[in-house]
Write an enzyme that holds these catalytic residues in place. Structure first.
Site, PDB file in Angstrom:
ATOM      1  N   ASP A 216       0.886  -1.108   0.065  1.00 25.18           N
ATOM      2  CA  ASP A 216      -0.020   0.037   0.095  1.00 25.18           C
ATOM      3  C   ASP A 216       0.888   1.209  -0.107  1.00 25.18           C
ATOM      4  O   ASP A 216       2.011   0.997  -0.006  1.00 25.18           O
ATOM      5  CB  ASP A 216      -0.941   0.064   1.278  1.00 25.18           C
ATOM      6  CG  ASP A 216      -2.179   0.606   0.637  1.00 25.18           C
ATOM      7  OD1 ASP A 216      -2.161   1.909   0.465  1.00 25.18           O
ATOM      8  OD2 ASP A 216      -3.412   0.173   0.951  1.00 25.18           O
ATOM      9  N   HIS A 279      -2.684   3.079  -4.740  1.00 29.40           N
ATOM     10  CA  HIS A 279      -2.290   2.487  -3.581  1.00 29.40           C
ATOM     11  C   HIS A 279      -0.740   2.077  -3.605  1.00 29.40           C
ATOM     12  O   HIS A 279      -0.303   0.970  -3.013  1.00 29.40           O
ATOM     13  CB  HIS A 279      -2.972   1.485  -2.754  1.00 29.40           C
ATOM     14  CG  HIS A 279      -4.568   1.895  -2.326  1.00 29.40           C
ATOM     15  ND1 HIS A 279      -4.318   2.265  -1.118  1.00 29.40           N
ATOM     16  CD2 HIS A 279      -5.556   1.704  -2.912  1.00 29.40           C
ATOM     17  CE1 HIS A 279      -5.618   2.744  -0.707  1.00 29.40           C
ATOM     18  NE2 HIS A 279      -6.595   2.508  -1.782  1.00 29.40           N
ATOM     19  N   CYS A 292       3.068   8.428 -14.044  1.00 31.61           N
ATOM     20  CA  CYS A 292       2.546   9.007 -14.956  1.00 31.61           C
ATOM     21  C   CYS A 292       3.458  10.565 -15.125  1.00 31.61           C
ATOM     22  O   CYS A 292       4.040  10.800 -16.237  1.00 31.61           O
ATOM     23  CB  CYS A 292       1.171   9.615 -15.110  1.00 31.61           C
ATOM     24  SG  CYS A 292       0.181   8.434 -15.361  1.00 31.61           S
ATOM     25  N   GLU A 343     -10.248   2.454  -4.967  1.00 30.80           N
ATOM     26  CA  GLU A 343      -9.660   3.930  -4.705  1.00 30.80           C
ATOM     27  C   GLU A 343      -8.726   4.197  -5.514  1.00 30.80           C
ATOM     28  O   GLU A 343      -7.362   4.767  -5.137  1.00 30.80           O
ATOM     29  CB  GLU A 343      -9.302   3.982  -3.256  1.00 30.80           C
ATOM     30  CG  GLU A 343     -10.540   3.603  -2.378  1.00 30.80           C
ATOM     31  CD  GLU A 343      -9.999   3.654  -0.870  1.00 30.80           C
ATOM     32  OE1 GLU A 343     -10.929   4.080  -0.046  1.00 30.80           O
ATOM     33  OE2 GLU A 343      -8.979   3.319  -0.638  1.00 30.80           O
TER      34      GLU A 343
HETATM   35 ZN   LIG Z   1       0.124   7.703 -17.426  1.00 32.56          ZN
END
Ligand SMILES: [Zn+2]
Length: 550
Positions: A216, A279, A292, A343
């Protein structure tokens, strides 16, 4: 009577120094108020309640001359029969020899295979003048018969000789094949030996899966040889919720293999969870290029949901998961692997050029479809390792791989979600947060630091309906139940036990017993025997003292 109860409690106190005086006092009041008559009643107090129980007149007394006879057609059950032998040593202080034999004519303990018992987990237990007779078609059924027998032995409160067992006939098998508890060593590391103790207790109540939330934002807890920084960096955080104390810990692959082997002796399968694509701050702290927008990340020190996901548009991310899955699959031999899926806010994917490019190339119009694409690719990897995905259910994921099992957990609109899962043709495990989130307080003041969690009392857990009222012909897609002990406020195994019990006793009945066979009234009457056992064995639990006020 009062004196004998006090005696029991102080004996337990001596054996378990962790139990504090306040708790003992509360427990004593609880016993005296709620269960003053229980010693006179004849009740087996088995949890979870078996399918069919008949108590007959008379009793069988174990003697030193008795022998345990094992059917020669059931020799693979040697390990379970040795556990039975040990049980009798522990409960009645008698060490009986094991003899392989076909005949069951002699007085003693007879273990035999009965292929007519259809359920692999089912068993028949008879006690009569010729002794104890345990039969099952499979080792697992025999194991559960032994767990039931363990609960039939008297405890001191009953004022019965410890080697004396009532004549009875029990035929038993479970309602659901999947009965699980979840621990969260990602938030607070739990040593392997502590997890073994947890397995011992859950197996005694016929749970057959332990789900370990191994990764996590707050920590990565499993050694991965291809990516050593996951544990070198990802298993450490500088503090927890502002306490200034560093926290760390991880399991080597060897330790986890040992845990899997140990759990197997208790007929418990370990389900590993590698939570993705959210997570994952503990991953990004070690390998920021998988994000990203790579930059410096830190292992999280506070609870909550992070907006950082692993990038769904980078091939390195899929290569990363291929390695992770191959190493995890080699440790855990069971068919299911939990891949998280909960989530995961889509904000970063919306802005990320790599994610957007992947969407264009695959004609995906929205990020929810990219999530489905991500799970499809992960599922293709899982299939190569003979694994099926298990996921936390989220309504906004466009679709799930057809072979998925999803866990219902969210508090909001459980019936709507249940219908969605059914219409999507997925298998489901019920872990509804309104009944079986065992990190939530059992009563006011249970978790002093937080005030946002609802109280889930023992009674509320007992009221849990795993199929939420769906008739039998429609509820086949629901394969079982899971109680979750999330770890943000569970720093060690004693606290985990405190949060788990007695609520997991209530869930054990929801998972094993039929609705016809279980009732809140009867369940309350059975608790004292189990609390005595917990005290004697040093297992922490919360006395449900609110019940004694009624
Ligand atoms: Zn991405």
């Amino acid at each position: 009577m009062v004196k004998s109860k006090t005696q029991v409690i102080s004996d337990g106190f001596l054996k378990n120094k962790k139990m504090n005086i306040f708790k003992i006092t509360v427990f004593a009041i609880f016993l005296l108020n709620a269960f003053a008559l229980s010693a006179q009643e004849h009740s087996l107090k088995i949890i979870p309640e078996p399918l069919q129980v008949q108590v007959n007149n008379g009793s069988f007394t174990l003697k030193k001359e008795n022998v345990i006879y094992l059917d020669t057609n059931f020799l693979e059950a040697q390990p379970e029969v040795k556990q039975l032998q040990q049980l009798i040593v522990n409960k009645a202080k008698i060490d009986l020899p094991i003899v392989n034999r076909d005949s069951n004519k002699k007085v003693g303990i007879h273990v035999f295979r009965d292929p007519k018992i259809k359920n692999k987990e089912g068993y028949v237990l008879d006690i009569d003048a010729r002794g104890i007779h345990l039969s099952a078609a499979h080792r697992t059924g025999l194991f559960y018969g032994i767990q039931t027998l363990a609960q039939i032995f008297p405890v001191p409160i009953e004022n019965i000789p410890l080697e004396k067992l009532p004549f009875l006939s029990i035929t038993d098998s479970p309602r659901f094949p999947y009965r699980s508890l979840m621990l969260d060593p990602a938030r607070h590391f739990l040593p392997i030996e502590d997890i073994k103790k947890y397995i011992d207790v859950m197996a005694a109540y016929k749970y057959n899966h332990l789900h370990l939330h191994l990764t996590d934002d707050q920590g990565w807890r499993i050694e991965i040889k291809e990516y050593p920084l996951l544990t070198e960096i990802g298993s450490k955080r500088k503090e927890t919720d502002g306490d200034g104390q560093p926290h760390s810990g991880f399991y080597t692959q060897e330790e986890l293999e040992d845990l899997v082997a140990y759990a197997r002796t208790k007929h418990v399968e370990i389900i590993p969870e590698i939570d993705m694509p959210g997570h994952g701050l503990s991953i990004l702290a070690a390998y920021p290029n998988l994000a990203c927008f790579p930059r410096k990340f830190e292992v999280s020190t506070v609870p909550g949901v992070s907006k950082e996901l692993l990038c769904a548009g980078k091939k390195e991310v899929y290569e990363f998961y291929e390695h992770i899955i191959s190493e995890v699959a080699s440790i855990f031999p069971n068919t299911k692997m939990h891949i998280g899926g909960d989530e995961a806010p889509l904000d970063q994917w919306e802005k990320c050029p790599n994610c957007q490019k992947t969407m264009q190339e695959n004609s995906l119009e929205k990020e929810e479809e990219l999530m489905a694409y991500f799970f499809d690719r992960i599922n293709n990897i899982l299939i190569n390792y003979d694994k099926e995905p298990l996921l936390w259910y989220e309504s906004n994921v466009e679709n799930y791989p057809k072979n998925s099992t999803v866990i219902l957990w969210r508090y909001e609109e459980p019936d709507v979600k249940l219908r969605e899962i059914q219409s999507r043709g997925l298998k489901m495990i019920n872990s509804y947060g309104g009944n079986v989130y065992f990190d939530y307080p059992q009563w006011e003041g249970d978790i002093p630091k937080t005030n946002w969690m609802n109280i889930i009392s023992l009674e509320k857990t007992y009221a849990f309906d795993p199929v939420r009222g769906l008739p039998e012909e429609e509820n086949n897609f629901i394969i079982g139940v899971e109680g979750c002990v999330w770890g943000e406020y569970v720093p060690n195994i004693d606290r985990a036990f405190y949060m788990t019990y007695p609520r997991a006793l209530a869930l054990a009945e929801a998972g094993w017993s039929t609705d016809k066979n279980r009732s809140w009234e009867n369940f309350q009457k059975k608790l004292d025997k189990h609390f005595i056992r917990f005290i004697n064995e040093g297992i922490n639990f919360r006395p449900p003292n609110e019940l004694s006020k009624k």
